[in-house]
Design an enzyme around this catalytic site. Structure first.
Site, PDB file in Angstrom:
ATOM      1  N   SER A 179       0.824  -1.208   0.000  1.00  0.00           N
ATOM      2  CA  SER A 179       0.000   0.000   0.000  1.00  0.00           C
ATOM      3  C   SER A 179       0.863   1.265   0.000  1.00  0.00           C
ATOM      4  CB  SER A 179      -0.951  -0.046   1.201  1.00  0.00           C
ATOM      5  OG  SER A 179      -1.892   0.978   1.155  1.00  0.00           O
ATOM      6  N   ASP A 201      -2.344   6.276  -3.411  1.00  0.00           N
ATOM      7  CA  ASP A 201      -1.184   5.640  -2.797  1.00  0.00           C
ATOM      8  C   ASP A 201      -0.714   4.500  -3.688  1.00  0.00           C
ATOM      9  OD1 ASP A 201      -3.327   3.967  -2.274  1.00  0.00           O
ATOM     10  OD2 ASP A 201      -2.559   3.321  -0.328  1.00  0.00           O
ATOM     11  N   ASP A 244      -1.017   1.281  -3.935  1.00  0.00           N
ATOM     12  CA  ASP A 244      -1.934   0.284  -4.503  1.00  0.00           C
ATOM     13  C   ASP A 244      -3.286   0.879  -4.846  1.00  0.00           C
ATOM     14  OD1 ASP A 244      -2.880   0.584  -1.891  1.00  0.00           O
ATOM     15  OD2 ASP A 244      -3.441  -1.526  -1.715  1.00  0.00           O
ATOM     16  N   ASP A 256      -5.767   2.181  -3.177  1.00  0.00           N
ATOM     17  CA  ASP A 256      -7.000   1.956  -2.434  1.00  0.00           C
ATOM     18  C   ASP A 256      -7.379   3.165  -1.588  1.00  0.00           C
ATOM     19  OD1 ASP A 256      -5.114   1.744  -0.408  1.00  0.00           O
ATOM     20  OD2 ASP A 256      -5.862  -0.172   0.367  1.00  0.00           O
TER      21      ASP A 256
END
Length: 451
Positions: free
Chosen positions: A104, A241, A243, A245
């Protein structure tokens, strides 16, 4: 022994904590646990596997694929895509399991392994515990035609973009947006989506090389986006960010619009369309008190949960609610996905600006943030934070001093070895002073050297 799974999968330094051996063993154990609970009954199982562009994701995803295939599970490799895309594709493809390799917003040396069950939902704690217990157990390996097969899903990105465009309430024609992709998983799909929705798009942080993910950019480093929005004269900027999400935003003046403000804006937009289920927003205890006050004025109920988007989602599913999220920018729309989706959040926020004809700065004024100070106290025994008498007394003393004009929150991190001390107050200086005072007590009472 500490639990292997944290609040968001297994995470640590790649090739030290999160190794190829662990990735392979976890995948095999997950296959066995899901088989034992009947998840694969009556059919040949298959899984969707994706990753962010970290260099370590190359060998870790290969290990996951190898583990799954060795356990008799066919694999669709979707390559580099956002976490919410992997969750979506797990559901859309009818897969029995989804796996995302990402840490992440963490720095590049870290990586992580996150599992999704059928339908794209995160595994519950009981299944994660069962997977952990069955690591490296002896097992009978399939042979011949019973081993899993691996193929590339060439339509994955196209289908994810089409899915998001299908839920767009108002096109972005005439809107100028800067998007910071954090050199991460959405570097290709996010600019493409916004352009296909009609926006003029400038991109920063959109050239991943495997080493630069989250490096001075993205939702944890908003300064480059703030500068770019002002420089390009854009209407707004959005930052993802690694990833994708989560999403934070910047208005035309370069001022930050955080996750709480984004949720407030979108809660009103959804209610206006009759799509805010129960006229309720689900947020965590970390959300600013100003969000609660604003929603109360607007007649919208706020349900609060523990920190972590999995807990937000659990409450949303239990109550049938359609909008929830975190101050950090994880925003969940259960009508359109099963996890936080920063790309969808960016799309819907930009759509609200375009539909309303009002600048983002004006929309964000729906709530006034109370000054909020966070102090991370490292190298302490976070397990004792909720039980130490002196720490609890210090918290109570500060709450009495605030007398209802602010609040205090002491929270052990779910992913790092630290305790977070958060104080909200009417004035920033007061919040800082109180947070620093409490941090001293936490450090003195919980220091690991005192064990």
């Amino acid at each position: 022994m500490a639990r292997l799974f944290g609040t968001d999968g297994v995470r640590g330094v790649a090739n030290r904590d999160v190794t190829a051996e662990l990735a392979l063993d976890l995948s095999v154990a997950a296959a066995h646990v899901l088989a034992d609970i009947g998840a694969f009954a009556g059919h040949r199982p298959f899984a969707v596997v994706g990753r962010d562009p970290r260099a370590s994701g190359e060998f870790l995803s290969a290990a996951v694929v190898a583990g799954l295939a060795s356990a008799g599970i066919d694999v669709l490799d979707v390559g580099v895509l956002p976490t919410p895309a992997v969750a979506f594709l797990t559901a859309a493809r009818g897969a029995d399991l989804g796996v995302m390799l990402s840490a992440s917003h963490n720095a590049m040396p870290d990586n992580g392994i996150k599992f999704f069950a059928r339908g794209g939902h995160k595994l519950d704690d009981a299944i994660e515990d069962a997977i952990e217990k069955r690591l490296r157990e002896s097992w009978e390996r399939p042979t011949g035609a019973a081993v899993g097969r691996v193929r590339t899903d060439v339509r994955a990105a196209d289908d994810y973009v089409a899915h998001l465009l299908a839920v767009l309430p108002h096109r972005l024609d005439g809107l100028h947006v800067v998007v910071d992709c954090a050199h991460g998983a959405a570097s290709a799909v996010a600019p493409r989506l916004l352009r296909e929705a009609g926006a003029r798009v400038d991109v920063i942080g959109g050239e991943p090389d495997g080493l630069n993910i989250n490096d001075g950019c993205g939702s944890t480093h908003l300064e480059p986006l703030q500068a770019a929005v002002v420089e390009h004269g854009a209407d707004l900027g959005v930052a993802l960010d690694g990833d994708a999400d989560r999403c934070l935003a910047v208005d035309a003046l370069g001022d930050v619009v955080d996750g709480d403000q984004i949720m407030a804006i979108l809660a009103l937009a959804l209610r206006e369309r009759g799509a805010l289920a129960g006229d309720t927003l689900v947020a965590t205890v970390m959300s600013n008190l100003g969000l609660m006050q604003a929603m109360q004025r607007e007649g919208i109920t706020v349900e609060q949960t523990a920190v972590g988007d999995r807990y937000v989602l659990e409450r949303m599913r239990r109550g049938g609610f359609s909008l929830g999220g975190e101050q950090s920018g994880h925003v969940i729309f259960t009508d359109h996905g099963t996890t936080g989706d920063g790309v969808l959040t960016a799309l819907l926020l930009a759509s609200r600006v375009a539909q309303s004809g009002r600048p983002l700065a004006e929309l964000a004024q729906v709530m006034q943030r109370l000054p909020q100070v966070m102090v991370n106290v490292r190298d302490v025994d976070k397990a004792r934070a909720a039980d130490d008498g002196d720490v609890l007394a210090a918290v109570q003393a500060i709450e009495s001093e605030l007398a209802g004009t602010g609040r205090v929150l002491l929270r052990p991190s779910g992913t790092e070895p630290l305790v977070r001390v958060m104080v909200e107050a009417g004035e920033a200086a007061q919040a800082q002073a109180l947070a620093d005072r409490l941090a001293v007590v936490v450090r003195e009472r919980l220091a690991l050297s005192g064990e």
